[in-house]
Scaffold this motif. Structure first.
Motif, PDB file in Angstrom:
ATOM      1  N   GLY A  93       0.809  -1.213   0.000  1.00  0.00           N
ATOM      2  CA  GLY A  93       0.000   0.000   0.000  1.00  0.00           C
ATOM      3  C   GLY A  93       0.840   1.260   0.000  1.00  0.00           C
ATOM      4  N   LEU A  94       1.896   1.276   0.805  1.00  0.00           N
ATOM      5  CA  LEU A  94       2.796   2.433   0.842  1.00  0.00           C
ATOM      6  C   LEU A  94       3.483   2.648  -0.501  1.00  0.00           C
ATOM      7  N   ILE A  95       3.965   1.565  -1.091  1.00  0.00           N
ATOM      8  CA  ILE A  95       4.676   1.678  -2.367  1.00  0.00           C
ATOM      9  C   ILE A  95       3.746   2.189  -3.463  1.00  0.00           C
ATOM     10  N   LEU A  96       2.548   1.615  -3.545  1.00  0.00           N
ATOM     11  CA  LEU A  96       1.612   2.049  -4.582  1.00  0.00           C
ATOM     12  C   LEU A  96       1.153   3.484  -4.357  1.00  0.00           C
ATOM     13  N   ALA A  97       0.965   3.871  -3.092  1.00  0.00           N
ATOM     14  CA  ALA A  97       0.544   5.242  -2.791  1.00  0.00           C
ATOM     15  C   ALA A  97       1.587   6.258  -3.222  1.00  0.00           C
ATOM     16  N   VAL A 143      -4.609   8.693   0.770  1.00  0.00           N
ATOM     17  CA  VAL A 143      -3.808   9.913   0.880  1.00  0.00           C
ATOM     18  C   VAL A 143      -3.179  10.262  -0.466  1.00  0.00           C
ATOM     19  N   GLY A 144      -2.600   9.265  -1.139  1.00  0.00           N
ATOM     20  CA  GLY A 144      -1.995   9.498  -2.441  1.00  0.00           C
ATOM     21  C   GLY A 144      -3.011   9.959  -3.475  1.00  0.00           C
ATOM     22  N   MET A 145      -4.200   9.372  -3.458  1.00  0.00           N
ATOM     23  CA  MET A 145      -5.255   9.768  -4.389  1.00  0.00           C
ATOM     24  C   MET A 145      -5.671  11.211  -4.180  1.00  0.00           C
ATOM     25  N   ARG A 146      -5.797  11.613  -2.942  1.00  0.00           N
ATOM     26  CA  ARG A 146      -6.225  12.984  -2.657  1.00  0.00           C
ATOM     27  C   ARG A 146      -5.154  13.989  -3.073  1.00  0.00           C
ATOM     28  N   LYS A 216      -1.945  22.411  -0.446  1.00  0.00           N
ATOM     29  CA  LYS A 216      -1.219  21.992   0.750  1.00  0.00           C
ATOM     30  C   LYS A 216       0.007  21.152   0.402  1.00  0.00           C
ATOM     31  N   THR A 217       0.023  20.596  -0.797  1.00  0.00           N
ATOM     32  CA  THR A 217       1.143  19.744  -1.223  1.00  0.00           C
ATOM     33  C   THR A 217       1.705  20.265  -2.536  1.00  0.00           C
ATOM     34  N   ALA A 218       1.874  21.572  -2.597  1.00  0.00           N
ATOM     35  CA  ALA A 218       2.271  22.206  -3.856  1.00  0.00           C
ATOM     36  C   ALA A 218       3.631  21.741  -4.336  1.00  0.00           C
ATOM     37  N   ASN A 219       4.496  21.297  -3.412  1.00  0.00           N
ATOM     38  CA  ASN A 219       5.829  20.846  -3.818  1.00  0.00           C
ATOM     39  C   ASN A 219       5.806  19.475  -4.468  1.00  0.00           C
ATOM     40  N   ASN A 220       4.630  18.889  -4.574  1.00  0.00           N
ATOM     41  CA  ASN A 220       4.496  17.552  -5.154  1.00  0.00           C
ATOM     42  C   ASN A 220       3.832  17.629  -6.527  1.00  0.00           C
ATOM     43  N   ASN A 221       4.290  18.536  -7.359  1.00  0.00           N
ATOM     44  CA  ASN A 221       3.667  18.724  -8.661  1.00  0.00           C
ATOM     45  C   ASN A 221       4.305  17.784  -9.673  1.00  0.00           C
ATOM     46  N   ASN A 222       3.729  16.612  -9.844  1.00  0.00           N
ATOM     47  CA  ASN A 222       4.346  15.624 -10.716  1.00  0.00           C
ATOM     48  C   ASN A 222       3.984  15.829 -12.181  1.00  0.00           C
ATOM     49  N   ASN A 236       8.307  11.102  -1.680  1.00  0.00           N
ATOM     50  CA  ASN A 236       6.883  10.852  -1.480  1.00  0.00           C
ATOM     51  C   ASN A 236       6.649   9.678  -0.534  1.00  0.00           C
ATOM     52  N   LEU A 237       7.443   8.624  -0.691  1.00  0.00           N
ATOM     53  CA  LEU A 237       7.324   7.469   0.194  1.00  0.00           C
ATOM     54  C   LEU A 237       7.624   7.870   1.633  1.00  0.00           C
ATOM     55  N   GLY A 238       8.691   8.622   1.832  1.00  0.00           N
ATOM     56  CA  GLY A 238       9.040   9.062   3.183  1.00  0.00           C
ATOM     57  C   GLY A 238       7.971   9.940   3.796  1.00  0.00           C
ATOM     58  N   SER A 239       7.369  10.809   2.997  1.00  0.00           N
ATOM     59  CA  SER A 239       6.321  11.684   3.503  1.00  0.00           C
ATOM     60  C   SER A 239       5.107  10.893   3.980  1.00  0.00           C
ATOM     61  N   ILE A 240       4.700   9.886   3.190  1.00  0.00           N
ATOM     62  CA  ILE A 240       3.550   9.070   3.578  1.00  0.00           C
ATOM     63  C   ILE A 240       3.854   8.248   4.826  1.00  0.00           C
ATOM     64  N   VAL A 241       5.053   7.698   4.902  1.00  0.00           N
ATOM     65  CA  VAL A 241       5.439   6.902   6.071  1.00  0.00           C
ATOM     66  C   VAL A 241       5.411   7.753   7.334  1.00  0.00           C
ATOM     67  N   LEU A 242       5.983   8.939   7.282  1.00  0.00           N
ATOM     68  CA  LEU A 242       6.052   9.811   8.454  1.00  0.00           C
ATOM     69  C   LEU A 242       4.686  10.292   8.911  1.00  0.00           C
ATOM     70  N   THR A 243       3.769  10.492   7.984  1.00  0.00           N
ATOM     71  CA  THR A 243       2.453  11.026   8.358  1.00  0.00           C
ATOM     72  C   THR A 243       1.440   9.944   8.707  1.00  0.00           C
ATOM     73  N   THR A 244       1.730   8.686   8.410  1.00  0.00           N
ATOM     74  CA  THR A 244       0.757   7.625   8.687  1.00  0.00           C
ATOM     75  C   THR A 244       1.235   6.580   9.685  1.00  0.00           C
ATOM     76  N   LEU A 245       2.505   6.178   9.601  1.00  0.00           N
ATOM     77  CA  LEU A 245       2.964   5.026  10.385  1.00  0.00           C
ATOM     78  C   LEU A 245       2.963   5.255  11.896  1.00  0.00           C
ATOM     79  N   PRO A 246       3.489   6.373  12.431  1.00  0.00           N
ATOM     80  CA  PRO A 246       3.526   6.531  13.896  1.00  0.00           C
ATOM     81  C   PRO A 246       2.147   6.480  14.547  1.00  0.00           C
TER      82      PRO A 246
END
Length: 360
Positions: A93-97, A143-146, A216-222, A236-246
């Motif tokens: 899920g993390l990788i696909l997100a 989260v990735g979809m949004r 809110k995520t303007a730096n993620n303009n792919n 992107n992977l690190g951002s999702i991990v930090l905001t969801t895993l803890p």
């Protein structure tokens, strides 16, 4: 200036061939990941359900006659059992997100899943069916979809489509709990995925709309990528991990500790009463389980004396949403939307329990 015009201003021109290649890579990654954690294991599990009418022991009671009392030991035991069950799916899920955000152009995503029309809800709900993930493993994808400008209704439909209409779980449920539970689950699953999700999008406020998430995520303009693909993917992977895993780990630990309070041992006259239905609908909405975990849980509680009404409430609410999954998507969906979804699922669980009390 309307929302679509504003969104277009955020989307620069892109190389079509590059994005087509990215989409193909994403699809291949999804197929490999889902085959590893879902499709292949569930084939064997389905065969086992046919022959033994079981898919394992209840993760809540662990095969014992009652749920462990609140303690550090209970929290640790549940957390270990839970994460051992879901870690592979969570990694996928993390990788696909994260891949969604670097391989799929936001403009494509917005055109298909960014609209507030019912069609986007249906597409998102149907596309979730092959995933068959639990509510928390799907949360990073939401989260990735949004971040890619998905609408609220499409994100919710994808989130709930993985859980409420999981095809493998419906097969397991048919052979373990019977056709009546399966039909009830299917009907309420359709209501949740294609009805409740769309309604959530209709009542969502401005801060839930794709433009706000993009800002809110303007730096993620792919659509105008800067930097090498591996570096952008790791960011992107690190951002999702930090905001969801803890918050995920902490909330699972707490719920595991106090699961005896959420799921009291019931029996006798009130084991199939309205009060028990309400209690188990609330507990099922808040608690977190692995995919298909609701089946042995219902089976075990019914063996302890729980009636068909509360059991039906659990069968509907347990897999669809949980407190940890709501905390994980808190930055992608507003609390207004999450509270609406949680309460609505709880109410649907109570309704299913009332039906189950008389007809199951």
């Amino acid at each position: 200036m309307n929302e679509q015009t504003q969104l277009s201003s955020h989307i620069p021109s892109s190389n079509r061939k590059r994005w087509i290649a990215g989409a193909i890579i994403f699809i291949i990654a999804a197929i490999i990941g889902l085959y590893w954690v879902k499709w292949h294991p569930y084939y064997g599990k389905a065969l086992n359900a046919v022959t033994t009418h079981s898919v394992g022991s209840s993760i809540i009671s662990g095969g014992h006659s009652k749920t462990p009392e609140p303690s550090w030991s209970a929290a640790w035991q549940y957390s270990v059992a839970y994460f051992q069950s879901i870690w592979k799916a969570f990694v996928v899920g993390l990788i696909l997100a994260s891949l969604i955000q670097v391989l799929i152009p936001r403009d494509w995503f917005r055109r298909v899943l960014g609209k507030t029309t019912y069609g986007s809800t249906v597409i998102a709900g149907l596309s979730a069916l092959p995933g068959m993930m639990c509510t928390c493993c799907t949360a990073p994808l939401v989260v990735g979809m949004r971040k890619q400008a998905s609408s609220v209704s499409a994100a919710a439909a994808f989130w709930f489509g993985n859980t409420a209409l999981n095809p493998a779980v419906l097969v397991f449920m048919f052979f373990v709990l019977g056709w009546k539970f399966t039909v009830l689950r299917l009907i309420f699953g359709i209501i949740i995925v294609f009805g409740l999700s769309y309604l959530a999008g209709r009542i969502a406020k401005e801060q839930d709309q794709p433009l706000e998430i993009i800002q809110k995520t303007a730096n993620n303009n792919n659509d105008d990528p800067k930097g090498r693909l591996p570096i952008r993917w790791l960011k992107n992977l690190g951002s999702i991990v930090l905001t969801t895993l803890p918050i995920y780990i902490i909330s699972v630990f707490v719920l595991g500790a106090f699961r005896a309070w959420l799921f009291p041992i019931v029996g006798g006259d009130w084991g199939n009463g309205i009060l028990a239905i309400i209690i188990f609908a609330i507990a099922g909405t808040l608690f977190v389980i692995p995919t298909a975990g609701e089946i042995p849980i219902v089976q075990a509680f019914m063996a302890m004396g729980l009636g068909t009404g509360p059991a039906a409430a659990l069968a509907i609410t347990l897999p669809v949403i949980s407190l940890p999954s709501m905390l994980m998507v808190r930055r992608a969906l507003s609390w207004r939307t999450l509270i609406f979804l949680g309460i609505s699922i709880m109410i649907l669980g109570i309704i299913s329990g009332l039906i189950g009390m008389f007809f199951l």
